[in-house]
Design a protein around this motif. Structure first.
Motif, PDB file in Angstrom:
ATOM      1  N   CYS A 325     -15.081  -8.807  -7.716  1.00  0.00           N
ATOM      2  CA  CYS A 325     -13.666  -8.872  -7.339  1.00  0.00           C
ATOM      3  C   CYS A 325     -13.289  -7.577  -6.615  1.00  0.00           C
ATOM      4  O   CYS A 325     -13.532  -6.486  -7.117  1.00  0.00           O
ATOM      5  CB  CYS A 325     -12.793  -9.066  -8.572  1.00  0.00           C
ATOM      6  SG  CYS A 325     -11.033  -9.021  -8.203  1.00  0.00           S
ATOM      7  N   PHE A 327     -10.372  -6.438  -5.960  1.00  0.00           N
ATOM      8  CA  PHE A 327      -9.091  -5.846  -6.349  1.00  0.00           C
ATOM      9  C   PHE A 327      -9.332  -4.506  -7.033  1.00  0.00           C
ATOM     10  O   PHE A 327     -10.214  -4.393  -7.877  1.00  0.00           O
ATOM     11  CB  PHE A 327      -8.331  -6.789  -7.272  1.00  0.00           C
ATOM     12  CG  PHE A 327      -6.894  -6.415  -7.453  1.00  0.00           C
ATOM     13  CD1 PHE A 327      -5.935  -6.855  -6.560  1.00  0.00           C
ATOM     14  CD2 PHE A 327      -6.505  -5.597  -8.498  1.00  0.00           C
ATOM     15  CE1 PHE A 327      -4.609  -6.499  -6.721  1.00  0.00           C
ATOM     16  CE2 PHE A 327      -5.178  -5.235  -8.669  1.00  0.00           C
ATOM     17  CZ  PHE A 327      -4.225  -5.694  -7.770  1.00  0.00           C
ATOM     18  N   CYS A 330     -10.792  -3.818 -10.815  1.00  0.00           N
ATOM     19  CA  CYS A 330     -11.310  -5.009 -11.501  1.00  0.00           C
ATOM     20  C   CYS A 330     -12.831  -4.934 -11.554  1.00  0.00           C
ATOM     21  O   CYS A 330     -13.475  -4.545 -10.588  1.00  0.00           O
ATOM     22  CB  CYS A 330     -10.881  -6.271 -10.771  1.00  0.00           C
ATOM     23  SG  CYS A 330     -11.411  -7.775 -11.613  1.00  0.00           S
ATOM     24  N   CYS A 360     -11.450 -12.372  -8.279  1.00  0.00           N
ATOM     25  CA  CYS A 360     -11.500 -13.155  -9.510  1.00  0.00           C
ATOM     26  C   CYS A 360     -10.252 -14.038  -9.554  1.00  0.00           C
ATOM     27  O   CYS A 360      -9.288 -13.815  -8.823  1.00  0.00           O
ATOM     28  CB  CYS A 360     -11.573 -12.243 -10.733  1.00  0.00           C
ATOM     29  SG  CYS A 360     -10.033 -11.395 -11.111  1.00  0.00           S
ATOM     30  N   HIS A 363      -6.857 -12.157 -10.144  1.00  0.00           N
ATOM     31  CA  HIS A 363      -6.335 -11.349  -9.045  1.00  0.00           C
ATOM     32  C   HIS A 363      -6.057 -12.190  -7.807  1.00  0.00           C
ATOM     33  O   HIS A 363      -5.194 -11.841  -7.003  1.00  0.00           O
ATOM     34  CB  HIS A 363      -7.293 -10.186  -8.751  1.00  0.00           C
ATOM     35  CG  HIS A 363      -7.200  -9.122  -9.803  1.00  0.00           C
ATOM     36  ND1 HIS A 363      -8.265  -8.704 -10.556  1.00  0.00           N
ATOM     37  CD2 HIS A 363      -6.122  -8.438 -10.256  1.00  0.00           C
ATOM     38  CE1 HIS A 363      -7.848  -7.784 -11.410  1.00  0.00           C
ATOM     39  NE2 HIS A 363      -6.561  -7.601 -11.257  1.00  0.00           N
TER      40      HIS A 363
END
Ligand SMILES: [Zn+2]
Ligand SMILES: [Zn+2]
Length: 409
Positions: A325, A327, A330, A360, A363
């Motif tokens: 992920c 983000f 994360c 993910c 997110h």
């Protein structure tokens, strides 16, 4: 800052002042630690008549004994000291001590780094410390803790011994039914082995989130519910699941092109279910659900059928580039992730690496629903712009948790 300056300062000015005050406090606290270790080395009894430096600090600072002990313990880890016989004792985290004196590290950050280093064998400690400190430059202590976990797992990949219980005769049942309200109820009864596996899988997925979007306020039940939904995504992402006509997923959602583009209105899920067009737009982003896009007269449109599907070779390239992920903060691995179209395919965004970001489920939803934005930076990697309420300047952030460890060759 005098009162006048406080009243006149804008948000950036106030935040900057808080930052510099924190740095002064941290560096003062680090210097306090240096003095305590020095006193301990010379002999606190001889110098002050106290039994321990923690006792001395307890009285000097008028703080509880436990708080004084925490300060002393932290200081000992950062500074070389002397044993009772006068021989020198090396510091566990000397470089962290230097950074602490510069006021760069919060106490939770210092404790996190020290906590990891106590578990690292002495030969690897220096390198692990350098890596943790580099990372601490632009990450919070929770992210550094996650990195520490990875370092420890790398150093001890076997973990603890598996237990060897007798296999029980499997006895399993499950019922899943939809109620008229549109919610689903799941009841089941499992043998110990299946239950343990399910629990291990769900425990791992239900952990509190550590990303940059702020604290995780979900109840345990909500976290486990979200984890169950992630398990389904994971299973559907597995290459072993048979595809239907080349599609990964098996649930259709019917939505008009206009609603899909605007995210306003509603969509029909499966045979009977209803979902908002915003939800449909999210699920259609990586074809978690197969969208049947309808024109103004409800005629099926061919739109997106060819261009929206992320091919398996493109997915592999995305795995390689983002490694999980994307983000900030994360740590979900690629298998837990979906491909987000930076510009939605329904709005004409191409399905190609330069328009895709690995995210993910959580997110991905956050990105579709909140003020976070993602873009591909000139170096070809994704970066996220936080919403204004988190950062007025909207300084782009990246996830550096998935970068390979320098010694993980
Ligand atoms: Zn998306
Ligand atoms: Zn994520």
């Amino acid at each position: 800052m005098d009162d006048n300056a406080v009243w006149q300062a804008d948000a950036v000015g106030l935040a900057d002042r808080i930052g510099s005050l924190l740095a002064s406090m941290r560096s003062a606290e680090a210097e306090l630690g240096v003095l305590l270790v020095e006193i301990e080395g010379r002999g606190v009894m001889e110098l002050f008549g106290y039994r321990s430096v923690a006792r001395l600090l307890e009285h000097l600072a008028d703080i509880p004994k436990s708080a004084a002990e925490t300060v002393v313990k932290r200081a000992r880890a950062l500074r070389p000291g002397r044993a009772l016989d006068g021989s020198p004792v090396a510091a566990l985290a000397p470089a962290t001590g230097v950074a602490a004196q510069d006021g760069r590290l919060s106490n939770p950050m210092i404790d996190t780094i020290v906590g990891v280093l106590t578990q690292v064998p002495p030969a690897e400690r220096e390198e692990a410390e350098r890596h943790l400190l580099d990372f601490a430059e632009d990450a919070g202590h929770k992210q550094v803790a996650a990195l520490g976990g990875r370092i420890l797992a790398h150093l001890d990949p076997d973990g603890s011994e598996p237990d060897s219980t007798e296999p029980a005769t499997p006895s399993r049942e499950l019922s899943l039914r939809r109620k008229r309200s549109g919610t689903w109820e799941l009841h089941g009864r499992f043998d110990d082995e299946t239950g343990t596996r399910a629990s291990a899988l769900l425990d791992a997925l239900a952990e509190r989130r550590t990303g940059d979007e702020g604290p995780d306020f979900r109840s345990p039940q909500e976290r486990y519910g979200d984890a169950f939904s992630d398990v389904l995504d994971l299973a559907l992402n597995a290459p072993e699941v048979p595809t239907q006509a080349g599609e990964r997923a098996h649930v259709m959602v019917a939505v008009s092109l206009r609603d899909l583009q605007s995210g306003l209105g509603s969509a029909i899920l499966g045979d009977t279910g209803l979902m908002s067009a915003a939800e449909a737009r999210l699920h259609a982003c990586d074809a978690t659900l197969i969208p049947a896009v309808l024109g103004t007269k409800s005629e099926p449109l061919d739109l997106g059928r060819r261009c929206r599907l992320i091919t398996s070779s493109m997915r592999r390239a995305l795995f390689l580039r983002d490694r999980g992920c994307a983000f900030p903060g994360c740590h979900r691995p690629p298998r837990h992730c979906q491909g987000h179209h930076v510009r939605h395919w329904a709005d004409g965004g191409p399905t190609e690496l330069g328009n895709l970001v690995l995210m993910c489920g959580h997110h991905h939803r956050l990105l579709h629903r909140s003020g976070w934005e993602v873009r591909i930076a000139p170096d070809g990697l994704p970066e996220f712009l936080p919403p204004v309420f988190l950062d007025k300047r909207r300084k782009p952030r990246r996830n550096n948790l998935h970068q390979p460890l320098p010694f993980a060759a």
